[in-house]
Design an enzyme around this catalytic site. Structure first.
Site, PDB file in Angstrom:
ATOM      1  CB  CYS A  35      -0.907   0.045   1.233  1.00 34.33           C
ATOM      2  SG  CYS A  35      -2.037  -1.332   1.409  1.00 34.33           S
ATOM      3  CG  HIS A  84      -6.048  -0.538   2.255  1.00 34.42           C
ATOM      4  ND1 HIS A  84      -7.186  -0.408   1.478  1.00 34.42           N
ATOM      5  CD2 HIS A  84      -5.480  -1.719   1.897  1.00 34.42           C
ATOM      6  CE1 HIS A  84      -7.297  -1.458   0.687  1.00 34.42           C
ATOM      7  NE2 HIS A  84      -6.280  -2.275   0.917  1.00 34.42           N
ATOM      8  CG  HIS A 128      -8.899  -5.741   2.759  1.00 34.51           C
ATOM      9  ND1 HIS A 128      -8.094  -6.843   2.580  1.00 34.51           N
ATOM     10  CD2 HIS A 128      -8.285  -4.741   2.081  1.00 34.51           C
ATOM     11  CE1 HIS A 128      -7.052  -6.520   1.838  1.00 34.51           C
ATOM     12  NE2 HIS A 128      -7.139  -5.251   1.529  1.00 34.51           N
ATOM     13  CD  GLU A 141     -27.121  13.829  11.276  1.00 38.68           C
ATOM     14  OE1 GLU A 141     -26.496  14.564  12.065  1.00 38.68           O
ATOM     15  OE2 GLU A 141     -27.992  14.253  10.489  1.00 38.68           O
ATOM     16  CG  HIS A 181      -8.780  -4.290  -2.936  1.00 33.13           C
ATOM     17  ND1 HIS A 181      -7.602  -4.304  -3.647  1.00 33.13           N
ATOM     18  CD2 HIS A 181      -8.401  -4.167  -1.639  1.00 33.13           C
ATOM     19  CE1 HIS A 181      -6.578  -4.210  -2.819  1.00 33.13           C
ATOM     20  NE2 HIS A 181      -7.042  -4.113  -1.585  1.00 33.13           N
ATOM     21  CG  ASP A 219     -30.198  38.672  -6.697  1.00 32.35           C
ATOM     22  OD1 ASP A 219     -29.544  38.059  -7.565  1.00 32.35           O
ATOM     23  OD2 ASP A 219     -30.093  39.888  -6.495  1.00 32.35           O
ATOM     24  CD  GLU A 223     -23.417  39.832  -6.924  1.00 32.93           C
ATOM     25  OE1 GLU A 223     -22.627  40.573  -6.322  1.00 32.93           O
ATOM     26  OE2 GLU A 223     -23.778  40.032  -8.098  1.00 32.93           O
ATOM     27  CB  SER A 281     -28.382  36.205 -10.631  1.00 29.10           C
ATOM     28  OG  SER A 281     -27.203  36.955 -10.472  1.00 29.10           O
ATOM     29  CB  SER A 282     -27.492  40.950 -13.306  1.00 29.98           C
ATOM     30  OG  SER A 282     -26.559  41.080 -12.246  1.00 29.98           O
TER      31      SER A 282
END
Length: 452
Positions: free
Chosen positions: A86, A104, A106, A129, A179, A259, A261, A388-389
């Protein structure tokens, strides 16, 4: 973890391996753990009973993955210890993510999660959750883990592992089909926490699939047989009792217009992050994508706008790539400095921002109450519109890559209204409400418009 010594790291790895063994994650000598101690890395050996290891069994490597200490077998009856295969995969997380510990496992849950769809290259869950235990994720967001295919030897996974880490900057784990899983964190505490949370999510997804529930999809909106939304805990909105009085479904608006912003995101994110990013990265974006139809369409739109402006012209393609890009970049920088609200600029900015969001360099910062509000409105059957613009491309990207996780998974019926300002070629914005009225205000009392 700040201040941890090599000896402390050796003790912790032994303790954690015993813990993981009890959960079935490192049985049969499989799996492994490594963690940083200063500028060195302490790593569990390969092919040994993980629950019986002692600190003297640990390897120590330098920051580049070179072995600086090899343990001595404790008894003549024990096989010589060897460095875990590994090691190069652990190193990938240290180098590419700045991890402080990598684990790691298994775990059978991880293995089964990779088999839910044999063709899938990703594992996805939402609305669980334990997603909140994964850094950068929330209950409402998508938790995505890349899946790579297994190989005969662990070390042969290195290239696939490194590519997956690069491709999924928001993920803190990589699954290996049939694996197991690699999980990392800024220190051993976060790595352990995330390993446990991921395993919970893997198990939940597998068990949900057994019930015919797709864990990658959000729960359906809650409605009663008469089309009204029940309140919390099954108490109807019209029921007073000891609970807070709720509005009935018929009293709620049919649509809400938001909007960007100052409403769903701080103004500072747009002004201090997005606009500077577009300014600084437009040249690189054009150089990288110059020959694509999209980039050529962006350049042509700016060429027409520049001609309408009567200023410096954008040269034709015959002038060469460098000359065209130089002229476009100069025009874009000037337009940004003048805060022009024009479609040609916003179109190109949107594509630059999209690249930033996709590669993880941009992550939208939303106000904390935004996901909760969207879910509440969705469950009430209220359509949500974004107006939004700014660039529509940017709006979509902000919903997909933000601090709360992708909002698309909320199924909030979110639409993007056309921006009138983009249609004003001389840069003079028209009234926002004209577009809103055309689409939503057929019944004015049933629509709300929120902006800062």
């Amino acid at each position: 973890m700040t201040g941890i010594t090599v000896e402390e790291a050796k003790e912790l790895i032994c303790e954690l391996c015993r813990n993981f063994y009890s959960q079935g994650w490192v049985s049969g000598t499989g799996g492994g753990i490594s963690m940083k101690a200063g500028d060195q890395v302490v790593m569990a050996p390969s092919g040994v009973q993980k629950e019986r290891m002692v600190p003297e069994d640990m390897f120590v490597l330098d920051a580049h993955g070179n072995v600086v200490h090899t343990p001595t077998p404790r008894a003549a009856t024990l096989r010589p210890v060897k460095l875990s295969e590994c090691a190069p995969l652990f190193t990938a997380a240290y180098e590419l993510r700045g991890a402080g510990a990598v684990m790691h496992s298994h775990s059978l849950n991880a293995v089964m999660a990779t088999m839910l769809d044999s063709q899938a290259t990703e594992f996805k869950v939402t609305h669980l959750e334990m997603i909140k235990g994964i850094e950068g994720h929330s209950f409402y967001g998508n938790c995505v883990v890349p899946i790579i295919e297994n190989t005969a030897r662990e070390c042969e996974l290195t290239d696939r592992m490194r590519q997956a880490i690069r491709d999924y900057p928001q993920a803190n784990a990589v699954l290996v089909r049939r694996h197991g899983v690699y999980v990392w964190g800024k220190d051993w505490i976060q790595a352990k926490t995330q390993a446990e949370c991921y395993d919970y999510l893997f198990e939940a997804a597998v068990k949900m699939a057994q019930l015919g529930i797709n864990a990658a999809l959000p729960p359906a909106p809650l409605f009663t047989a008469d089309g009204k939304r029940p309140a919390e805990n099954g108490v109807h909105a019209e029921s007073h009792g000891n609970k807070r009085v709720k509005l009935s479904h018929t009293q709620l608006p049919k649509a809400i217009v938001l909007d960007i912003e100052g409403t769903v995101a701080p103004i500072s994110f747009v002004a201090d992050v997005m606009f500077p990013y577009a300014h600084d990265n437009v040249r690189h974006h054009l150089e990288e994508h110059y020959d694509t139809p999209e980039a050529q369409a962006d350049i042509e739109a700016i060429r027409k706008q520049a001609a309408a402006d009567g200023g410096a012209a954008i040269p034709d393609v015959d002038a060469g790539k460098d000359a065209v890009i130089e002229a476009v970049v100069s025009w874009v920088h000037a337009a940004i400095a003048a805060d022009r609200k024009i479609g040609a600029l916003k179109q190109l900015q949107g594509h630059v921002w999209r690249s930033g969001f996709n590669n993880g360099k941009l992550v939208a910062q939303l106000f904390r109450d935004v996901p909760d509000a969207l879910v509440e409105w969705r469950n009430a059957g209220i359509k949500t519109y974004i107006y939004s613009s700014g660039s529509r491309e940017a709006q979509v990207c902000m919903e997909a890559a933000n601090s709360a996780g992708s909002l698309f998974c909320l199924s909030v019926l979110m639409c993007h209204l056309p921006c009138c300002a983009q249609r004003s070629i001389d840069g003079t914005p028209t009234t926002n409400l004209h577009c809103i009225e055309d689409i939503l205000y057929q019944e004015p009392r049933l629509a709300l418009y929120f902006r800062r």
